[in-house]
Design a protein around this motif. Sequence first.
Motif, mmCIF file in Angstrom:
data_model
loop_
_atom_site.group_PDB
_atom_site.id
_atom_site.type_symbol
_atom_site.label_atom_id
_atom_site.label_comp_id
_atom_site.label_asym_id
_atom_site.label_seq_id
_atom_site.Cartn_x
_atom_site.Cartn_y
_atom_site.Cartn_z
ATOM 1 N N ASN A 109 0.802 -1.223 0.000
ATOM 2 C CA ASN A 109 0.000 0.000 0.000
ATOM 3 C C ASN A 109 0.832 1.270 0.000
ATOM 4 N N LEU A 110 2.095 1.192 0.381
ATOM 5 C CA LEU A 110 2.924 2.388 0.444
ATOM 6 C C LEU A 110 3.818 2.555 -0.787
ATOM 7 N N SER A 111 3.715 1.643 -1.742
ATOM 8 C CA SER A 111 4.492 1.763 -2.978
ATOM 9 C C SER A 111 3.902 2.877 -3.846
ATOM 10 N N LEU A 112 4.730 3.416 -4.717
ATOM 11 C CA LEU A 112 4.245 4.419 -5.659
ATOM 12 C C LEU A 112 3.152 3.793 -6.515
ATOM 13 N N HIS A 113 2.044 4.496 -6.655
ATOM 14 C CA HIS A 113 0.935 3.986 -7.450
ATOM 15 C C HIS A 113 0.180 5.164 -8.054
ATOM 16 N N ILE A 114 -0.748 4.859 -8.941
ATOM 17 C CA ILE A 114 -1.607 5.885 -9.513
ATOM 18 C C ILE A 114 -2.877 5.926 -8.684
ATOM 19 N N SER A 115 -3.148 7.065 -8.091
ATOM 20 C CA SER A 115 -4.310 7.178 -7.205
ATOM 21 C C SER A 115 -5.467 7.834 -7.951
ATOM 22 N N TYR A 116 -6.656 7.410 -7.600
ATOM 23 C CA TYR A 116 -7.890 7.937 -8.186
ATOM 24 C C TYR A 116 -8.703 8.581 -7.074
ATOM 25 N N ASP A 117 -9.062 9.828 -7.263
ATOM 26 C CA ASP A 117 -9.799 10.577 -6.252
ATOM 27 C C ASP A 117 -11.287 10.256 -6.374
ATOM 28 N N ALA A 118 -11.694 9.141 -5.770
ATOM 29 C CA ALA A 118 -13.082 8.687 -5.880
ATOM 30 C C ALA A 118 -14.007 9.416 -4.919
ATOM 31 N N LYS A 119 -13.469 10.086 -3.905
ATOM 32 C CA LYS A 119 -14.302 10.717 -2.879
ATOM 33 C C LYS A 119 -14.710 12.148 -3.232
ATOM 34 N N ARG A 120 -14.267 12.632 -4.369
ATOM 35 C CA ARG A 120 -14.586 14.004 -4.733
ATOM 36 C C ARG A 120 -16.091 14.174 -4.949
ATOM 37 N N VAL A 137 -2.071 -1.072 -21.603
ATOM 38 C CA VAL A 137 -2.166 -2.369 -20.936
ATOM 39 C C VAL A 137 -3.638 -2.730 -20.689
ATOM 40 N N ASN A 138 -4.548 -1.838 -21.093
ATOM 41 C CA ASN A 138 -5.999 -2.043 -20.965
ATOM 42 C C ASN A 138 -6.445 -2.231 -19.525
ATOM 43 N N ILE A 139 -6.120 -1.263 -18.681
ATOM 44 C CA ILE A 139 -6.505 -1.290 -17.268
ATOM 45 C C ILE A 139 -7.514 -0.178 -17.016
ATOM 46 N N ASP A 140 -8.518 -0.475 -16.206
ATOM 47 C CA ASP A 140 -9.396 0.580 -15.696
ATOM 48 C C ASP A 140 -8.826 0.990 -14.348
ATOM 49 N N ILE A 141 -8.065 2.056 -14.330
ATOM 50 C CA ILE A 141 -7.314 2.461 -13.141
ATOM 51 C C ILE A 141 -8.232 2.967 -12.036
ATOM 52 N N LYS A 142 -9.489 3.249 -12.363
ATOM 53 C CA LYS A 142 -10.423 3.769 -11.364
ATOM 54 C C LYS A 142 -10.891 2.684 -10.394
ATOM 55 N N LYS A 143 -10.740 1.434 -10.782
ATOM 56 C CA LYS A 143 -11.165 0.353 -9.892
ATOM 57 C C LYS A 143 -10.233 0.287 -8.685
ATOM 58 N N PRO A 144 -10.784 0.133 -7.488
ATOM 59 C CA PRO A 144 -9.922 0.135 -6.297
ATOM 60 C C PRO A 144 -9.108 -1.136 -6.121
#
Length: 195
Positions: A109-120, A137-144
Amino acid sequence: GKVFCGWVCPQNSYFEFLENIHKAIKKRFPLYRKSQLLQKTLDFTLTCIFAGITSWNINRYFVGLNPIFQSYIIIFPFLFFLLLVHFFKHKFCKNACPLGIFQNSLQDNLSLHISYDAKRQNKPCGVCYACEKACYVNIDIKKPFFQPDCTLCGACIDACSQVYKNKKSSPLLGFSFKKKANSGLDKLGLNQKMK
């Protein structure tokens, strides 16, 4: 995390190069945009050219060998590069690349990652799907859920920034070290076991 995969790995750099060529041609030629055959033909042609250049460069290290051995040194790297880049693509990254597997096992959880602001508030995300379209790579990055295939290339962040360029609010995607929502591996306790 997998910064090496997205920013240094020659295979992923080549994939991004191909994607940029496809995007440039698709903007100008509608026929190319609709034809999968033309896109695959261009992929195969460019890959053959780069495979030839790569195998020829490898062969230059062995000048003076018997011609039979030199032919092996040209043919095997050519076929390896062709299979790896054109046919296996990211299947190799997921299942066989030793560095990718090692990086996956070290992510938490503390590794560098792409974060999605879902709480806005006020409609956090529209339906533009720009981030999904930008991801090769065909990823939906919004999925938690944990995204082991993400190479942290940042293409989705750039796409989201383009969408929010003329808006008052900031983009929904960004690089982060902050602890994200529990991933699938963390819920199962697998990541610590993998380490």
